[in-house]
Design a protein around this motif. Structure first.
Motif, mmCIF file in Angstrom:
data_model
loop_
_atom_site.group_PDB
_atom_site.id
_atom_site.type_symbol
_atom_site.label_atom_id
_atom_site.label_comp_id
_atom_site.label_asym_id
_atom_site.label_seq_id
_atom_site.Cartn_x
_atom_site.Cartn_y
_atom_site.Cartn_z
ATOM 1 N N ARG A 33 21.705 8.401 -19.135
ATOM 2 C CA ARG A 33 22.505 7.498 -19.888
ATOM 3 C C ARG A 33 22.087 6.321 -20.509
ATOM 4 N NH1 ARG A 33 27.737 6.590 -16.430
ATOM 5 N NH2 ARG A 33 26.851 4.803 -16.242
ATOM 6 N N GLU A 34 22.590 6.188 -21.845
ATOM 7 C CA GLU A 34 22.205 5.056 -22.694
ATOM 8 C C GLU A 34 23.338 4.571 -23.587
ATOM 9 O OE1 GLU A 34 17.478 5.661 -23.467
ATOM 10 O OE2 GLU A 34 18.910 6.733 -24.880
ATOM 11 N N GLU A 35 22.965 3.251 -23.757
ATOM 12 C CA GLU A 35 24.163 2.780 -24.548
ATOM 13 C C GLU A 35 23.532 1.641 -25.486
ATOM 14 O OE1 GLU A 35 27.283 -0.743 -23.379
ATOM 15 O OE2 GLU A 35 28.042 1.187 -22.499
ATOM 16 N N ARG A 36 24.112 1.909 -26.759
ATOM 17 C CA ARG A 36 23.627 1.023 -27.846
ATOM 18 C C ARG A 36 24.596 -0.223 -27.730
ATOM 19 N NH1 ARG A 36 22.592 2.196 -33.811
ATOM 20 N NH2 ARG A 36 22.456 4.219 -33.125
ATOM 21 N N LYS A 37 23.494 -1.414 -27.608
ATOM 22 C CA LYS A 37 23.859 -2.606 -27.612
ATOM 23 C C LYS A 37 23.386 -3.757 -28.343
ATOM 24 C CE LYS A 37 25.373 -2.664 -22.482
ATOM 25 N NZ LYS A 37 25.652 -3.423 -21.405
ATOM 26 N N ILE A 38 23.954 -4.867 -28.621
ATOM 27 C CA ILE A 38 23.106 -5.910 -29.485
ATOM 28 C C ILE A 38 22.794 -6.706 -28.326
ATOM 29 C CG2 ILE A 38 23.771 -7.962 -30.756
ATOM 30 C CD1 ILE A 38 24.340 -5.545 -32.121
ATOM 31 N N PHE A 95 18.777 -10.818 -23.084
ATOM 32 C CA PHE A 95 20.295 -11.448 -22.977
ATOM 33 C C PHE A 95 21.186 -10.498 -23.602
ATOM 34 C CE2 PHE A 95 17.567 -15.097 -22.823
ATOM 35 C CZ PHE A 95 18.153 -16.156 -21.747
ATOM 36 N N GLY A 96 22.142 -9.972 -22.961
ATOM 37 C CA GLY A 96 23.123 -9.058 -23.348
ATOM 38 C C GLY A 96 22.938 -7.572 -22.740
ATOM 39 N N ALA A 97 21.874 -7.471 -21.688
ATOM 40 C CA ALA A 97 21.721 -6.303 -20.817
ATOM 41 C C ALA A 97 21.083 -6.663 -19.589
ATOM 42 C CB ALA A 97 20.704 -5.274 -21.525
ATOM 43 N N PRO A 98 21.774 -6.030 -18.725
ATOM 44 C CA PRO A 98 22.714 -5.159 -18.510
ATOM 45 C C PRO A 98 24.122 -5.521 -18.590
ATOM 46 C CG PRO A 98 22.313 -5.901 -16.223
ATOM 47 C CD PRO A 98 21.281 -6.616 -17.268
ATOM 48 N N THR A 99 24.641 -6.879 -18.763
ATOM 49 C CA THR A 99 25.761 -7.738 -19.005
ATOM 50 C C THR A 99 25.883 -8.452 -20.192
ATOM 51 O OG1 THR A 99 26.252 -7.848 -16.791
ATOM 52 C CG2 THR A 99 27.773 -9.179 -18.210
ATOM 53 N N HIS A 101 27.341 -10.843 -23.176
ATOM 54 C CA HIS A 101 28.261 -11.948 -23.272
ATOM 55 C C HIS A 101 28.361 -12.164 -24.864
ATOM 56 C CE1 HIS A 101 26.201 -12.578 -19.589
ATOM 57 N NE2 HIS A 101 27.455 -13.170 -19.061
ATOM 58 N N GLU A 102 29.496 -12.910 -25.226
ATOM 59 C CA GLU A 102 29.824 -13.129 -26.711
ATOM 60 C C GLU A 102 28.713 -14.082 -27.210
ATOM 61 O OE1 GLU A 102 33.182 -15.616 -28.653
ATOM 62 O OE2 GLU A 102 33.701 -13.608 -28.039
ATOM 63 N N ASP A 103 28.125 -14.944 -26.302
ATOM 64 C CA ASP A 103 27.099 -16.031 -26.855
ATOM 65 C C ASP A 103 25.814 -15.788 -26.253
ATOM 66 O OD1 ASP A 103 27.787 -16.497 -23.997
ATOM 67 O OD2 ASP A 103 27.791 -18.560 -24.222
ATOM 68 N N ASP A 104 25.289 -14.369 -26.373
ATOM 69 C CA ASP A 104 24.047 -14.051 -25.659
ATOM 70 C C ASP A 104 22.836 -14.892 -26.575
ATOM 71 O OD1 ASP A 104 24.233 -12.848 -23.234
ATOM 72 O OD2 ASP A 104 24.789 -11.114 -24.409
ATOM 73 N N PRO A 105 23.206 -14.917 -27.916
ATOM 74 C CA PRO A 105 21.868 -15.781 -28.364
ATOM 75 C C PRO A 105 21.907 -17.122 -28.390
ATOM 76 C CG PRO A 105 23.113 -14.050 -29.799
ATOM 77 C CD PRO A 105 23.858 -14.122 -28.803
ATOM 78 N N GLU A 106 23.028 -17.604 -28.238
ATOM 79 C CA GLU A 106 23.004 -19.060 -27.768
ATOM 80 C C GLU A 106 22.348 -19.362 -26.490
ATOM 81 O OE1 GLU A 106 26.376 -22.744 -27.106
ATOM 82 O OE2 GLU A 106 26.885 -21.016 -28.644
ATOM 83 N N ARG A 107 22.633 -18.413 -25.531
ATOM 84 C CA ARG A 107 22.117 -18.562 -24.069
ATOM 85 C C ARG A 107 20.756 -18.616 -24.389
ATOM 86 N NH1 ARG A 107 25.780 -16.517 -19.551
ATOM 87 N NH2 ARG A 107 27.809 -16.477 -20.463
ATOM 88 N N ALA A 108 20.074 -17.685 -25.195
ATOM 89 C CA ALA A 108 18.676 -17.448 -25.195
ATOM 90 C C ALA A 108 18.040 -18.941 -25.597
ATOM 91 C CB ALA A 108 18.148 -16.416 -26.212
ATOM 92 N N ILE A 109 18.894 -19.498 -26.868
ATOM 93 C CA ILE A 109 18.135 -20.458 -27.504
ATOM 94 C C ILE A 109 18.241 -21.702 -26.458
ATOM 95 C CG2 ILE A 109 18.732 -22.582 -29.030
ATOM 96 C CD1 ILE A 109 19.654 -20.125 -31.001
ATOM 97 N N ASN A 138 14.522 -12.991 -30.623
ATOM 98 C CA ASN A 138 14.951 -12.074 -31.969
ATOM 99 C C ASN A 138 16.369 -11.260 -31.251
ATOM 100 O OD1 ASN A 138 15.145 -10.740 -34.266
ATOM 101 N ND2 ASN A 138 13.453 -9.464 -33.571
ATOM 102 N N SER A 139 17.296 -11.100 -32.193
ATOM 103 C CA SER A 139 18.519 -10.546 -31.756
ATOM 104 C C SER A 139 18.756 -9.243 -32.635
ATOM 105 C CB SER A 139 19.848 -11.101 -32.084
ATOM 106 O OG SER A 139 19.957 -12.203 -30.939
ATOM 107 N N GLY A 140 19.092 -8.172 -32.122
ATOM 108 C CA GLY A 140 19.299 -6.740 -32.796
ATOM 109 C C GLY A 140 20.029 -5.717 -31.984
ATOM 110 N N GLU A 141 20.162 -4.654 -32.348
ATOM 111 C CA GLU A 141 20.479 -3.346 -31.654
ATOM 112 C C GLU A 141 19.476 -2.726 -30.942
ATOM 113 O OE1 GLU A 141 24.434 -1.352 -33.812
ATOM 114 O OE2 GLU A 141 22.316 -0.890 -34.637
ATOM 115 N N ALA A 142 19.865 -2.169 -29.656
ATOM 116 C CA ALA A 142 18.722 -1.455 -28.788
ATOM 117 C C ALA A 142 19.517 -0.477 -28.139
ATOM 118 C CB ALA A 142 18.068 -2.609 -28.104
ATOM 119 N N LEU A 143 18.818 0.678 -27.694
ATOM 120 C CA LEU A 143 19.140 1.605 -26.751
ATOM 121 C C LEU A 143 19.005 1.208 -25.288
ATOM 122 C CD1 LEU A 143 18.459 5.079 -28.360
ATOM 123 C CD2 LEU A 143 20.931 3.943 -27.955
ATOM 124 N N VAL A 144 20.172 0.732 -24.596
ATOM 125 C CA VAL A 144 19.725 0.371 -23.104
ATOM 126 C C VAL A 144 20.170 1.304 -21.902
ATOM 127 C CG1 VAL A 144 20.675 -1.480 -21.720
ATOM 128 C CG2 VAL A 144 20.226 -1.883 -23.933
#
Length: 150
Positions: A33-38, A95-99, A101-109, A138-144
């Protein structure tokens, strides 16, 4: 019995990996089971530490890296990141997997800025450490993989 899709050997129903070839055994549907996520990935690396560690005693290297890794994990997890791996003197976090958040890039910064401050504090506490860190984000799409254990 579960059949390995790699080598074709039969395995017990409760096996997670093939006893013959070691490949992961997929679920009944035939796929993991995989899901495409940003996602946002943060990579932090100590500048020049690899060559420096070659001249140090292994216990001294561990004594330096253990508190460094603990502090980075604390800063990353505090901001919702998941430490994916430690590689030598580098840390990779997601940031963004497994959970997500709308602000994952900001959280990483924010985590990157906290890591920089943490390294300064560590150097102030022990000037002999003389640590310097480089951080990339870096941010982008990935299969998680939904079956991954954070």
């Amino acid at each position: 019995m579960r059949t390995c899709s790699t080598c074709g050997k039969k395995n017990p129903d409760d096996a997670r990996f093939c006893a013959t070839c070691g490949s992961p055994l997929v679920d009944e549907a035939g796929s993991t089971r995989e899901e495409r996520k940003i996602i946002t990935v943060l990579f932090a690396d100590l500048v020049g530490f690899t060559s420096r560690s070659e001249r140090l005693d292994p216990e001294d290297v561990r004594a330096t890296l253990t508190p460094y890794f603990a502090r980075l994990r604390e800063e990353l997890e505090r901001r919702g990141g998941t430490v994916e791996k430690f590689i030598g003197d580098a840390v990779m976090a997601v940031f963004g997997a497994p959970t997500a958040h709308e602000d994952d890039p900001e959280r990483a910064i924010r985590a990157a800025l906290a890591i920089r401050e943490a390294v300064v504090e560590m150097n102030e506490q022990d000037p002999e450490l003389d640590l310097h860190v480089r951080i990339g984000i870096n941010s982008g799409e990935a299969l998680v993989s939904l079956a991954a254990d954070p």
